[in-house]
Design a protein around this motif. Sequence first.
Motif, PDB file in Angstrom:
ATOM      1  N   ALA A  24       0.828  -1.199   0.000  1.00 42.27           N
ATOM      2  CA  ALA A  24       0.000   0.000   0.000  1.00 42.27           C
ATOM      3  C   ALA A  24       0.869   1.258   0.000  1.00 42.27           C
ATOM      4  O   ALA A  24       0.588   2.219  -0.726  1.00 42.27           O
ATOM      5  N   LEU A  25       1.934   1.263   0.805  1.00 45.62           N
ATOM      6  CA  LEU A  25       2.841   2.408   0.828  1.00 45.62           C
ATOM      7  C   LEU A  25       3.482   2.626  -0.537  1.00 45.62           C
ATOM      8  O   LEU A  25       3.570   3.761  -1.024  1.00 45.62           O
ATOM      9  N   THR A  26       3.942   1.541  -1.144  1.00 49.30           N
ATOM     10  CA  THR A  26       4.593   1.640  -2.446  1.00 49.30           C
ATOM     11  C   THR A  26       3.647   2.190  -3.501  1.00 49.30           C
ATOM     12  O   THR A  26       4.023   3.051  -4.310  1.00 49.30           O
ATOM     13  N   LEU A  29       2.368   6.103  -2.402  1.00 51.09           N
ATOM     14  CA  LEU A  29       3.422   7.120  -2.434  1.00 51.09           C
ATOM     15  C   LEU A  29       4.268   7.037  -3.703  1.00 51.09           C
ATOM     16  O   LEU A  29       5.230   7.805  -3.851  1.00 51.09           O
ATOM     17  N   GLU A  30       3.921   6.095  -4.605  1.00 49.43           N
ATOM     18  CA  GLU A  30       4.646   5.920  -5.876  1.00 49.43           C
ATOM     19  C   GLU A  30       6.140   5.717  -5.621  1.00 49.43           C
ATOM     20  O   GLU A  30       7.004   6.317  -6.265  1.00 49.43           O
ATOM     21  N   LEU A  31       6.437   4.838  -4.675  1.00 43.70           N
ATOM     22  CA  LEU A  31       7.813   4.658  -4.239  1.00 43.70           C
ATOM     23  C   LEU A  31       8.719   4.056  -5.308  1.00 43.70           C
ATOM     24  O   LEU A  31       9.928   4.291  -5.297  1.00 43.70           O
ATOM     25  N   LYS A  51      14.525  -1.797   0.880  1.00 44.00           N
ATOM     26  CA  LYS A  51      14.607  -2.283   2.251  1.00 44.00           C
ATOM     27  C   LYS A  51      14.943  -1.149   3.216  1.00 44.00           C
ATOM     28  O   LYS A  51      14.393  -1.075   4.326  1.00 44.00           O
ATOM     29  N   ALA A  52      15.834  -0.253   2.817  1.00 39.26           N
ATOM     30  CA  ALA A  52      16.251   0.825   3.717  1.00 39.26           C
ATOM     31  C   ALA A  52      15.110   1.810   3.973  1.00 39.26           C
ATOM     32  O   ALA A  52      14.873   2.215   5.108  1.00 39.26           O
ATOM     33  N   LEU A  53      14.393   2.206   2.918  1.00 40.85           N
ATOM     34  CA  LEU A  53      13.339   3.196   3.093  1.00 40.85           C
ATOM     35  C   LEU A  53      12.131   2.643   3.827  1.00 40.85           C
ATOM     36  O   LEU A  53      11.475   3.370   4.571  1.00 40.85           O
ATOM     37  N   LEU A  54      11.824   1.373   3.609  1.00 41.05           N
ATOM     38  CA  LEU A  54      10.626   0.798   4.217  1.00 41.05           C
ATOM     39  C   LEU A  54      10.884   0.191   5.595  1.00 41.05           C
ATOM     40  O   LEU A  54       9.962  -0.314   6.220  1.00 41.05           O
ATOM     41  N   SER A  55      12.104   0.237   6.052  1.00 39.49           N
ATOM     42  CA  SER A  55      12.425  -0.242   7.405  1.00 39.49           C
ATOM     43  C   SER A  55      13.275   0.817   8.095  1.00 39.49           C
ATOM     44  O   SER A  55      14.448   0.601   8.380  1.00 39.49           O
ATOM     45  N   GLY A  56      12.667   1.964   8.316  1.00 37.80           N
ATOM     46  CA  GLY A  56      13.392   3.117   8.837  1.00 37.80           C
ATOM     47  C   GLY A  56      13.794   2.989  10.291  1.00 37.80           C
ATOM     48  O   GLY A  56      13.516   1.996  10.972  1.00 37.80           O
ATOM     49  N   LEU A  57      14.441   4.033  10.776  1.00 42.31           N
ATOM     50  CA  LEU A  57      14.973   4.074  12.140  1.00 42.31           C
ATOM     51  C   LEU A  57      14.013   4.818  13.063  1.00 42.31           C
ATOM     52  O   LEU A  57      13.284   5.711  12.621  1.00 42.31           O
ATOM     53  N   ASN A  58      14.039   4.479  14.327  1.00 43.38           N
ATOM     54  CA  ASN A  58      13.164   5.114  15.312  1.00 43.38           C
ATOM     55  C   ASN A  58      13.937   5.857  16.398  1.00 43.38           C
ATOM     56  O   ASN A  58      13.375   6.211  17.434  1.00 43.38           O
ATOM     57  N   ASP A  59      15.220   6.084  16.146  1.00 47.06           N
ATOM     58  CA  ASP A  59      16.071   6.764  17.121  1.00 47.06           C
ATOM     59  C   ASP A  59      16.739   7.959  16.438  1.00 47.06           C
ATOM     60  O   ASP A  59      17.440   7.792  15.438  1.00 47.06           O
ATOM     61  N   PRO A  60      16.539   9.189  16.945  1.00 51.03           N
ATOM     62  CA  PRO A  60      17.156  10.361  16.315  1.00 51.03           C
ATOM     63  C   PRO A  60      18.667  10.246  16.174  1.00 51.03           C
ATOM     64  O   PRO A  60      19.239  10.662  15.156  1.00 51.03           O
ATOM     65  N   ASP A  61      19.336   9.691  17.176  1.00 48.41           N
ATOM     66  CA  ASP A  61      20.791   9.559  17.113  1.00 48.41           C
ATOM     67  C   ASP A  61      21.216   8.617  15.990  1.00 48.41           C
ATOM     68  O   ASP A  61      22.224   8.873  15.311  1.00 48.41           O
ATOM     69  N   LEU A 369       4.363   4.457   9.465  1.00 46.08           N
ATOM     70  CA  LEU A 369       3.690   5.300   8.477  1.00 46.08           C
ATOM     71  C   LEU A 369       2.664   4.453   7.736  1.00 46.08           C
ATOM     72  O   LEU A 369       2.991   3.389   7.204  1.00 46.08           O
ATOM     73  N   PHE A 370       1.421   4.941   7.696  1.00 46.73           N
ATOM     74  CA  PHE A 370       0.332   4.215   7.061  1.00 46.73           C
ATOM     75  C   PHE A 370      -0.394   5.141   6.079  1.00 46.73           C
ATOM     76  O   PHE A 370      -0.433   6.362   6.286  1.00 46.73           O
ATOM     77  N   THR A 371      -0.960   4.564   5.037  1.00 46.88           N
ATOM     78  CA  THR A 371      -1.731   5.326   4.060  1.00 46.88           C
ATOM     79  C   THR A 371      -3.091   4.679   3.863  1.00 46.88           C
ATOM     80  O   THR A 371      -3.211   3.449   3.862  1.00 46.88           O
ATOM     81  N   HIS A 372      -4.100   5.531   3.712  1.00 47.21           N
ATOM     82  CA  HIS A 372      -5.448   5.049   3.385  1.00 47.21           C
ATOM     83  C   HIS A 372      -5.967   5.936   2.256  1.00 47.21           C
ATOM     84  O   HIS A 372      -6.509   7.009   2.486  1.00 47.21           O
ATOM     85  N   TYR A 373      -5.741   5.462   1.025  1.00 45.78           N
ATOM     86  CA  TYR A 373      -6.130   6.215  -0.171  1.00 45.78           C
ATOM     87  C   TYR A 373      -7.354   5.569  -0.803  1.00 45.78           C
ATOM     88  O   TYR A 373      -7.564   4.360  -0.681  1.00 45.78           O
ATOM     89  N   LYS A 374      -8.128   6.402  -1.474  1.00 46.37           N
ATOM     90  CA  LYS A 374      -9.268   5.840  -2.205  1.00 46.37           C
ATOM     91  C   LYS A 374      -8.747   4.936  -3.318  1.00 46.37           C
ATOM     92  O   LYS A 374      -7.682   5.157  -3.887  1.00 46.37           O
TER      93      LYS A 374
END
Length: 510
Positions: A24-26, A29-31, A51-61, A369-374
């Motif tokens: 759905a994200l791909t 968002l036309e990934l 893999k890198a973009l769809l499994s992001g980081l959750n720590d600012p550092d 991150l989630f998307t709900h598009y028509k």
Amino acid sequence: MKVFLMYQDCDFDLQQQLPSHEKALTQDLELNTLFNAMARGNEFLFEVAKKALLSGLNDPDAILYRQKILQDCLKNPSLTRDIYNIAVEAMEEQKKHYYGFFSYYPSSILYNAVEIMQILAGMLKRIKNIADEHAGKFESEGFTRFFAMVEKELDAEYFARIQNHLRELKFRDGLLISAELGKGNEGTHYILRKPHDKKQSWLERIFAKKPPVYAFSISDRDESGARALTELKNRGINLVANALAQSADHMRSFFDALRTELAFYVGCLNLSEYLAQIGEPISFPLPVASHERKHSFTGLYDVCLALTMKEKVVGNDVNAHSKDLVMITGANQGGKSTFLRSIGLAQLMMQCGMFVPAQSFCANICAGLFTHYKREEDATMKSGKLDEELSRMSGIVDNITPNSLILFNESFAATNEREGSEIARQIVGALLEKRIKVFFVTHLSQLAHGFYEKKMENAIFLWAERQTDGGRTFKLIVGEPLQTSYGEDLYHRVFGRDNLNETDHEIYST
């Protein structure tokens, strides 16, 4: 040896599981447009980027750690690609011999391990040369540690020791093996011995006193004898063959990790070069903790639209700090969906340590991150559009967590205004209670005005600007939600202004 160019304390796992909603994200968002720009036709770069973009980081550092490495890469693109190409070449070369590790015979395993070690040692020497000459040009913690490791572990003595061992393991002068007699006088405990020191002149070797030996030779036609000698040899070198094969595999793993982790940065270099050709800006975002509510930017644009059109596109400036709800209304084809996509793309790019398509960008990290598009109705749907929308929403609710971000695009519009607005109101209200950030593009005026009239401090309302002549600026402005999407403008564009009667005017003005 460890690479540590994606994480501070572990390797990047190319086999990691992607989020269940990645399709759905791909799509929304036309990934694939972004992945293709990063890959430039290379399948491996495409896979790493995905893999890198769809499994992001959750720590600012952790995000800032990658950002600093990427900044080094942008300052030294040629050197980054040189190191990456060495890793790629190492992996390609070793593939020609790697099958030997699966051979049954130790002699074959040893031969292939020696060949691979020769190749990979040469590749390590090339990386060492780059480190010796150019390490000072890199400032990030990741590259500084990487080059320090290369300098410490790959010194001249290391390479000399490797070459000496590999030369001896070719056994050009034969093997020295010891064994013991076991049951029934069968040989056991076969051990490969270090050969005698042969630092003698040729005269000394000829006239030196030979120790007494028991020797025999076999006939060239004695196949059984040859097989017996081969079996003795394999028993003697078995442990050494396995040890060298493990060493070669360890070195191969280093180059595999180096190729994988640098592939992400090479993809970023490719993308930055595309955007530079178009004249679009990029900047490094400021990530903050997920429990905060930060979202402000200047010049944020849809990077996929820019890549598709191959020209600069309109950017937007918004300050949504301390906001959980961003409601977007306004003119059809005024840039609302494009803006929504730019929000999702920038969030993904920020959380994987990339630059973002904006002049400046600051946002809190999102747990998901989630998307709900028509969706357009098609033959694969087993129920009506509204049922399908609610079913997808149910799947999102099962997986979404507090401090996530969800993007709605014209959701729940498959029914009448009153029912669609009520459904959306209840869903958005429940999400806000769970500390989930919501961006909602809609033409349901009852929905937008219902939230606006509550005068919520944690909500901001944007609408797509329309000029007096019906033209679109593709800019979003803060203000009260509009009660019209200016469908009349679309009618004019298709049928012409002269064909619009009074009834049509009333319909397209509501």
